[in-house]
Design an enzyme around this catalytic site. Structure first.
Site, PDB file in Angstrom:
ATOM      1  N   ARG A  11       0.835  -1.192   0.000  1.00  0.00           N
ATOM      2  CA  ARG A  11       0.000   0.000   0.000  1.00  0.00           C
ATOM      3  C   ARG A  11       0.875   1.249   0.000  1.00  0.00           C
ATOM      4  NH1 ARG A  11      -2.550  -3.748   3.379  1.00  0.00           N
ATOM      5  NH2 ARG A  11      -4.708  -4.225   2.788  1.00  0.00           N
ATOM      6  N   LYS A  45      -2.106  -2.060   7.918  1.00  0.00           N
ATOM      7  CA  LYS A  45      -3.544  -1.787   7.976  1.00  0.00           C
ATOM      8  C   LYS A  45      -4.271  -2.825   8.817  1.00  0.00           C
ATOM      9  CE  LYS A  45      -7.557  -0.919   5.005  1.00  0.00           C
ATOM     10  NZ  LYS A  45      -8.058  -0.817   3.609  1.00  0.00           N
ATOM     11  N   HIS A  90      -4.013   3.415  -5.773  1.00  0.00           N
ATOM     12  CA  HIS A  90      -4.366   2.090  -5.249  1.00  0.00           C
ATOM     13  C   HIS A  90      -4.549   1.073  -6.376  1.00  0.00           C
ATOM     14  CE1 HIS A  90      -5.409  -0.421  -1.866  1.00  0.00           C
ATOM     15  NE2 HIS A  90      -6.474  -0.872  -2.510  1.00  0.00           N
ATOM     16  N   ARG A 110      -1.845  -1.542  -6.570  1.00  0.00           N
ATOM     17  CA  ARG A 110      -1.994  -2.766  -5.757  1.00  0.00           C
ATOM     18  C   ARG A 110      -2.942  -3.747  -6.436  1.00  0.00           C
ATOM     19  NH1 ARG A 110      -1.331  -4.943  -0.581  1.00  0.00           N
ATOM     20  NH2 ARG A 110      -3.165  -5.837   0.417  1.00  0.00           N
ATOM     21  N   TRP A 161      -3.626  -9.798   3.551  1.00  0.00           N
ATOM     22  CA  TRP A 161      -5.053  -9.776   3.867  1.00  0.00           C
ATOM     23  C   TRP A 161      -5.343 -10.792   4.965  1.00  0.00           C
ATOM     24  CZ3 TRP A 161      -4.127  -9.615  -1.676  1.00  0.00           C
ATOM     25  CH2 TRP A 161      -4.420  -8.375  -2.252  1.00  0.00           C
ATOM     26  N   TYR A 182     -10.410 -11.323  -7.103  1.00  0.00           N
ATOM     27  CA  TYR A 182      -9.508 -11.567  -8.218  1.00  0.00           C
ATOM     28  C   TYR A 182      -9.675 -12.971  -8.808  1.00  0.00           C
ATOM     29  CZ  TYR A 182      -7.325  -7.572  -5.908  1.00  0.00           C
ATOM     30  OH  TYR A 182      -7.096  -6.350  -5.319  1.00  0.00           O
TER      31      TYR A 182
END
Length: 338
Positions: free
Chosen positions: A193, A220, A279, A282, A305, A314
Site C-alpha cells: 500500500r 492496515k 491504489h 496494488r 489480507w 480476483y
C-alpha cells in the site's frame, strides 16, 4: 434506599453518590422514613438534572478532538478530508442533537453530490466512530442508529502491461518524477500500500535475503508483514541506495509523504488513465499474480489480507482456479462405480 439513622438519633440521614461522583451525606430533617426517602429521591433528581441538563453539552467538534486522541489513524489524510466535509453540517451541533434523522439528511446530501455508496459509508463510519467514543467516555447516553448503504463491488480496474510500461516511461522522463517512477515500479513488484511504500526504511530491508518488513503498527491489519522482494523490487532498491540513509523513497532530500500527488495525477491525465488512482497499482499487482497462476491462498498471505473475501475479487481472473478442482467429484464417482 440510602437513608440511615445514627445511633441515639431518630432523624433519618441521606447518603448516596451524586452523578458527578461527589459523596452526598445530609440530614433529611425528619424522623419519618417515608418522607426521608421521598426527599432523597427528589435530591437525586435535582442533582441529575444539574449534572446532565444544565451543564454545557459536548459538541461534535469536541467529540472529534477526543476521538482523534484515542488512536493513531493510519489513513490520516482521508480521515481529515471526511471530517472537514462533515464539519460544515455537524460543526458546533450538540451531540444530543445528532439523531438518525440528521444523519439521513447528511447521507442524502452526499449522494446528491454524486458520491458512490462506498464513499458515503466511509463518512458514516466516521460519524459512528466519533459517537461511539463519545458514548464510551460518557459524553452521550446512547448512539443513534446509523444505517449504511449497500455497496456494489463494481469493476476491478488494473493496468495492462502496456499501460504500466507507458506510465513508468512517462514518469522516468523527468528527473523531478524519477522518485515516482521508482515508487510505482516498487508497488507493481510488491503490492504494498502507498503508506507502507513511502514509510519504508532501510533498516527494514534485507537485500541479501531479498526481504523487507512492515511493522504491525504500520500495517492496515495490525499485523507485521514480511515482504518477499523479487528481482524488479531489488532493481528499484539498488537505484535508491546511497540517496538517503534512513528512508528508501525521498525527493530533494526529504522523505516522500504522498504518492497520489499532482505529478502522478498529471501523468494519468496525459496517458488518459482517467479511471486509475495509486491504489490501482496494488490491484494490478494482485491481478497479475492471479493471471499468472498464483493460488489465491498464497496471494492472501503475500498481500497481508486477513480473510479470503477480499482476495476472491480476483478469482475470476484465473479461469483455471475452480476448474482445477472440478474433477474431484468425478474421481470419487469413478471409484464408487468401478
Amino acid at each position: 434506599m440510602s437513608v440511615i439513622r445514627r445511633k441515639n438519633s431518630k432523624v433519618w440521614r441521606i447518603r448516596f453518590t451524586a452523578p458527578d461522583g461527589r459523596r452526598v451525606q445530609i440530614s433529611s430533617g425528619t424522623t419519618n422514613r417515608k418522607l426521608a426517602e421521598e426527599y432523597e429521591a427528589k435530591l437525586k433528581a435535582e442533582l441529575w438534572r444539574e449534572n446532565r441538563l444544565e451543564q454545557p453539552q459536548t459538541t461534535w467538534k469536541q467529540a472529534v478532538v477526543s476521538w482523534l486522541k484515542t488512536r493513531d489513524h493510519k489513513d490520516k489524510r482521508n480521515v481529515q478530508q471526511r471530517l472537514r466535509w462533515l464539519d460544515q453540517y455537524l460543526g458546533d451541533m450538540k451531540l444530543s442533537q445528532i439523531t438518525t434523522s440528521v444523519i439521513e439528511q447528511i447521507k442524502a446530501v452526499k449522494l446528491e453530490e454524486g458520491a458512490k455508496p462506498a464513499t458515503v459509508n466511509r463518512h458514516l463510519a466516521i460519524i459512528s466512530a466519533v459517537l461511539r467514543n463519545a458514548h464510551k467516555t460518557g459524553m452521550i447516553d446512547s448512539v443513534p442508529a446509523i444505517p449504511r448503504l449497500k455497496e456494489s463491488e463494481g469493476r476491478l480496474r488494473y493496468l495492462t502491461n502496456e499501460e504500466a510500461q507507458a506510465l513508468l516511461e512517462y514518469l522516468g522522463q523527468d528527473p523531478k518524477r524519477i522518485h515516482l517512477r521508482d515508487i510505482v515500479q516498487f508497488g507493481l513488484a510488491t503490492g504494498l500500500r502507498e503508506a507502507n511504500i513511502i514509510g519504508l526504511q532501510w533498516s527494514r530491508v534485507d537485500m541479501p535475503r531479498k526481504a523487507a518488513w512492515v511493522p504491525a503498527e504500520e500495517s492496515k491489519t495490525g499485523r507485521a508483514l514480511q515482504v518477499p522482494l523479487n528481482d524488479m523490487a531489488i532493481d528499484v532498491l539498488k537505484r535508491r541506495q546511497g540517496i538517503d540513509d534512513t528512508w528508501v523513497f525521498t525527493y530533494e532530500g526529504h522523505r516522500v509523504t504522498r504518492c497520489n500527488n499532482s505529478s502522478f495525477r498529471k501523468a494519468l491525465q496525459v496517458l488518459e488513465l482517467d479511471d486509475v488512482n495509486f491504489h490501482t497499482i496494488r490491484h494490478t499487482w494482485a491481478s497479475w499474480h492471479v493471471m499468472n497462476g498464483t493460488p489465491l491462498e498464497v496471494l492472501m498471505k503475500l498481500g497481508g489480507w486477513t480473510n479470503m473475501r477480499t482476495v476472491l475479487r480476483y478469482a475470476h481472473l484465473s479461469p483455471d482456479y475452480l476448474s482445477s478442482f472440478s474433477g474431484n467429484v468425478v474421481q470419487n464417482w469413478s471409484t464408487s462405480t468401478a
